[in-house]
Write an enzyme that holds these catalytic residues in place. Sequence first.
Site, short mmCIF file in Angstrom:
data_model
loop_
_atom_site.label_atom_id
_atom_site.label_comp_id
_atom_site.label_asym_id
_atom_site.label_seq_id
_atom_site.Cartn_x
_atom_site.Cartn_y
_atom_site.Cartn_z
N LYS A 1 -4.86 35.27 -1.32
CA LYS A 1 -5.17 35.90 -0.04
C LYS A 1 -4.86 37.40 -0.06
O LYS A 1 -4.26 37.89 -1.02
CB LYS A 1 -4.39 35.18 1.06
N TYR B 1 -12.70 27.89 6.83
CA TYR B 1 -11.65 27.27 7.65
C TYR B 1 -12.20 26.48 8.83
O TYR B 1 -11.49 26.26 9.81
CB TYR B 1 -10.68 28.35 8.14
N ASN C 1 1.18 33.49 3.47
CA ASN C 1 1.64 32.61 2.40
C ASN C 1 0.89 32.76 1.07
O ASN C 1 0.89 31.87 0.24
CB ASN C 1 1.67 31.15 2.86
N HIS D 1 -4.33 30.06 -1.21
CA HIS D 1 -4.96 28.82 -0.70
C HIS D 1 -5.32 27.97 -1.91
O HIS D 1 -5.78 28.48 -2.93
CB HIS D 1 -6.23 29.15 0.09
N GLU E 1 -15.58 23.84 -1.07
CA GLU E 1 -15.14 25.23 -1.17
C GLU E 1 -15.77 25.94 -2.37
O GLU E 1 -16.18 27.10 -2.26
CB GLU E 1 -13.61 25.28 -1.25
#
Length: 150
Positions: free
Chosen positions: A11, A51, A114, A117, A128
């Site tokens: 990310k 998402y 975080n 992913h 994905e």
Amino acid sequence: MSLEQTFIMIKPDGVARGLVGEVIKRFEQKGYYLRALKLKNVERELAEEHYVDLKSKPFYPGLVEYIVSGPVVAMVWEGKQSVVTGRKIIGATNPLQSEPGTVRGDFCIDVGRNLIHGSDAVESAKREIALWFPEGLSNNKPFLKWIYES
């Protein structure tokens, strides 16, 4: 030999902090094979589609904003049980619950930042991968006999 593929995305905070090489290193050292990689500024439409299963959650708008805020590194890794093991390499979603030695356990504190992913199931990995790599994957495979028994 039954291999599976998983989608891993570093990310914007992971890219900004210079952790791309560290993440790649961990997957390579495990013995997984990199099938695709791209550095990408994410369009809002792609972030929303990625998402979509979280759309009803109160944190969804902030998550979309976070993913479009800077470049990400999207990757596909292949190997035995790459989805489950990839999640173990990454660590728990909440970094405070992640074990030392995982990406999140070693490098982050806040669940809202975080770093990474990873697909949570083989089915979501397929969705994905198709979403992020519509052009397909590389088909240059290493000598897998050096990694896996036949």
